[in-house]
Design a protein around this motif. Sequence first.
Motif, short mmCIF file in Angstrom:
data_model
loop_
_atom_site.label_atom_id
_atom_site.label_comp_id
_atom_site.label_asym_id
_atom_site.label_seq_id
_atom_site.Cartn_x
_atom_site.Cartn_y
_atom_site.Cartn_z
N GLY A 15 2.67 -10.22 2.24
CA GLY A 15 2.66 -9.53 3.53
C GLY A 15 2.81 -10.52 4.66
O GLY A 15 2.04 -11.46 4.79
N VAL A 73 -1.56 -7.66 3.59
CA VAL A 73 -0.92 -6.35 3.70
C VAL A 73 -1.93 -5.35 4.24
O VAL A 73 -3.14 -5.56 4.20
CB VAL A 73 -0.38 -5.86 2.34
N LYS A 74 -1.45 -4.22 4.74
CA LYS A 74 -2.33 -3.17 5.24
C LYS A 74 -3.07 -2.52 4.07
O LYS A 74 -2.51 -2.43 2.96
CB LYS A 74 -1.53 -2.13 6.02
N GLN A 76 -3.61 0.45 3.16
CA GLN A 76 -2.94 1.57 2.52
C GLN A 76 -1.79 1.13 1.61
O GLN A 76 -1.30 1.92 0.80
CB GLN A 76 -2.43 2.57 3.56
N MET A 77 -1.38 -0.14 1.73
CA MET A 77 -0.32 -0.67 0.88
C MET A 77 -0.89 -1.44 -0.32
O MET A 77 -0.14 -1.92 -1.17
CB MET A 77 0.58 -1.60 1.70
N ALA A 80 0.03 -0.58 -4.12
CA ALA A 80 1.36 -0.98 -4.58
C ALA A 80 1.52 -2.49 -4.60
O ALA A 80 2.30 -3.03 -5.41
CB ALA A 80 2.42 -0.36 -3.67
N ALA A 81 0.77 -3.19 -3.73
CA ALA A 81 0.98 -4.63 -3.59
C ALA A 81 0.25 -5.46 -4.66
O ALA A 81 0.79 -6.44 -5.17
CB ALA A 81 0.52 -5.07 -2.20
#
Length: 273
Positions: A15, A73-74, A76-77, A80-81
């Motif tokens: 990110g 990363v945020k 909410q991600m 997936a991350a």
Amino acid sequence: MNLDMINRRGLVLLGCGKMGSAMLEGWLGQGLRPEATWVIDPHPSDWLKGVAANGLTLNDGMPDAPAVVLIAVKPQMMGAALPQIAGFGGGDTLIVTVAAGTTIATYEAAFGAGTHIVRAMPNTPAAVGRGITAITGNAVTTPADLDLAEALLSAVGQVVRLEGEHQMDAVTAVSGSGPAYVFHLIEALAAAGEAEGLPAELAMQLARATVTGAGELAHRAPETAEQLRINVTSPGGTTAAALSVLMEPDTGFPALLRRAVKAAADRGRSLGK
């Protein structure tokens, strides 16, 4: 900051938005080699693409055992991350996360309980090198891990260490979310100036300069914030008249900010569940 180990083993940044870019720019300025840096970001900025042209690896493979993986990363991600870097768990790679609202337990579930994990809460003034970041580690984190995390995060401002993760929601509510409170103060102060007859543009100029100037004075002055307030308050004067409203116990700043910070902390606790 001694970057020898990181330059030798590599750093992975997951990110690279505003916070990730601010940190990366700071590290590169302090001697991190682009060739020792891997960045994973689905929407790279033009600046990041320019750094990649100078040797940074962007969205293309990763080192076997980097010194540090930094997650920016945020929340909410995160689902997936994290699978992209789960393979770094259980070794001597230090996982550092600056994502809000995601607990150490979540990372231990993804990487394994034996993984060295440092959770950090920076704030947006990091973008101008004036941030403050609080850090805490999991049970297997060593003093050397915390030293390394502090060295990395100090590239964008001050770093403080917490007693434990139980303090993170309060930190988030005070310093993580706090810049928004200050920006709203500027808005409200400008609006109050307009209400007293100032043109909107002038009122905003005065409000911005006053808040940023007072902040810089608080940063540089040896006196406490309380003493700085006293210094500018003449008995019976205009400032005293305003403070009699702002410091009113039930409706003034103290009560309002206690409610605001509690609301933010409570929200952080709910997000972490």
